[in-house]
Design a protein around this motif. Structure first.
Motif, PDB file in Angstrom:
ATOM      1  N   ARG A  89       0.843   7.799  -8.122  1.00 38.48           N
ATOM      2  CA  ARG A  89       0.343   6.598  -7.438  1.00 38.48           C
ATOM      3  C   ARG A  89       0.827   6.574  -5.986  1.00 38.48           C
ATOM      4  O   ARG A  89       2.010   6.748  -5.707  1.00 38.48           O
ATOM      5  CB  ARG A  89       0.806   5.335  -8.149  1.00 38.48           C
ATOM      6  CG  ARG A  89       0.237   4.068  -7.512  1.00 38.48           C
ATOM      7  CD  ARG A  89       0.572   2.830  -8.298  1.00 38.48           C
ATOM      8  NE  ARG A  89       1.938   2.429  -8.022  1.00 38.48           N
ATOM      9  CZ  ARG A  89       2.724   1.805  -8.900  1.00 38.48           C
ATOM     10  NH1 ARG A  89       2.300   1.552 -10.113  1.00 38.48           N
ATOM     11  NH2 ARG A  89       3.939   1.457  -8.573  1.00 38.48           N
ATOM     12  N   TYR A  91       0.233   4.289  -2.134  1.00 36.34           N
ATOM     13  CA  TYR A  91      -0.180   2.974  -1.632  1.00 36.34           C
ATOM     14  C   TYR A  91      -0.286   3.004  -0.115  1.00 36.34           C
ATOM     15  O   TYR A  91       0.616   3.491   0.573  1.00 36.34           O
ATOM     16  CB  TYR A  91       0.828   1.902  -2.052  1.00 36.34           C
ATOM     17  CG  TYR A  91       0.443   0.515  -1.614  1.00 36.34           C
ATOM     18  CD1 TYR A  91      -0.685  -0.106  -2.132  1.00 36.34           C
ATOM     19  CD2 TYR A  91       1.206  -0.166  -0.675  1.00 36.34           C
ATOM     20  CE1 TYR A  91      -1.043  -1.378  -1.735  1.00 36.34           C
ATOM     21  CE2 TYR A  91       0.857  -1.447  -0.269  1.00 36.34           C
ATOM     22  CZ  TYR A  91      -0.271  -2.048  -0.806  1.00 36.34           C
ATOM     23  OH  TYR A  91      -0.627  -3.308  -0.402  1.00 36.34           O
ATOM     24  N   HIS A  98      -4.499   1.216  -3.421  1.00 38.00           N
ATOM     25  CA  HIS A  98      -3.767   2.133  -4.298  1.00 38.00           C
ATOM     26  C   HIS A  98      -4.653   3.347  -4.566  1.00 38.00           C
ATOM     27  O   HIS A  98      -5.846   3.204  -4.821  1.00 38.00           O
ATOM     28  CB  HIS A  98      -3.400   1.441  -5.615  1.00 38.00           C
ATOM     29  CG  HIS A  98      -2.269   0.492  -5.461  1.00 38.00           C
ATOM     30  ND1 HIS A  98      -2.446  -0.846  -5.167  1.00 38.00           N
ATOM     31  CD2 HIS A  98      -0.943   0.685  -5.540  1.00 38.00           C
ATOM     32  CE1 HIS A  98      -1.270  -1.436  -5.080  1.00 38.00           C
ATOM     33  NE2 HIS A  98      -0.337  -0.524  -5.307  1.00 38.00           N
TER      34      HIS A  98
END
Length: 140
Positions: A89, A91, A98
């Protein structure tokens, strides 16, 4: 402030181009139903930011302020299992986006300002019996 950038992940094969999204490919493969040692991948959406967020945390992870729960996308492994790859992940701060990938280098995320947030879980990079694709769409 709503971002003009968003990544959307779904197991639904329908075309999202009418919604302004461009198909970017398949992120990996997950199970549509609970399978041994798998956990749910939850989908959250923040309409103020225009951001889709995916996590295995439940029922309401602390980082989801302003996010509404959209449901379970499918089932992935919480820990590495044979043949799986980490779902990473990233960001983009300030843009509220995301981004998830199995690419260890993060594809273009690091050079475009995304910050690495960790491993969400583990899924298969190639089809395995009983799995379905996780499609990635991008708007921006």
């Amino acid at each position: 402030m709503r971002s003009n950038t968003d990544h959307y992940y779904t197991t639904d094969p329908k075309d999202m181009s009418d919604s302004g999204y461009r198909f970017e490919g398949i992120t990996g493969y997950l199970y549509p139903e609970k399978f041994a040692h798998t956990i749910a991948l939850h989908h959250w959406f923040n309409s103020a930011l225009g951001d889709n967020f995916y996590t295995v945390d439940e029922p309401h992870p602390p980082s989801t302020d302003g996010y509404d729960y959209k449901g379970i996308v499918g089932y992935i492994y919480q820990k590495a299992a044979r043949g799986t790859a980490p779902l990473l992940r990233w960001y983009l701060k300030g843009r509220g986006d995301h981004f998830y990938t199995t690419n260890p280098g993060g594809e273009i995320a690091p050079v475009t300002g995304y910050i690495f947030e960790g491993v969400t879980g583990y899924l298969f990079p190639e089809p395995v019996e009983g799995t379905i694709p996780l499609f990635r769409w991008y708007k921006g």
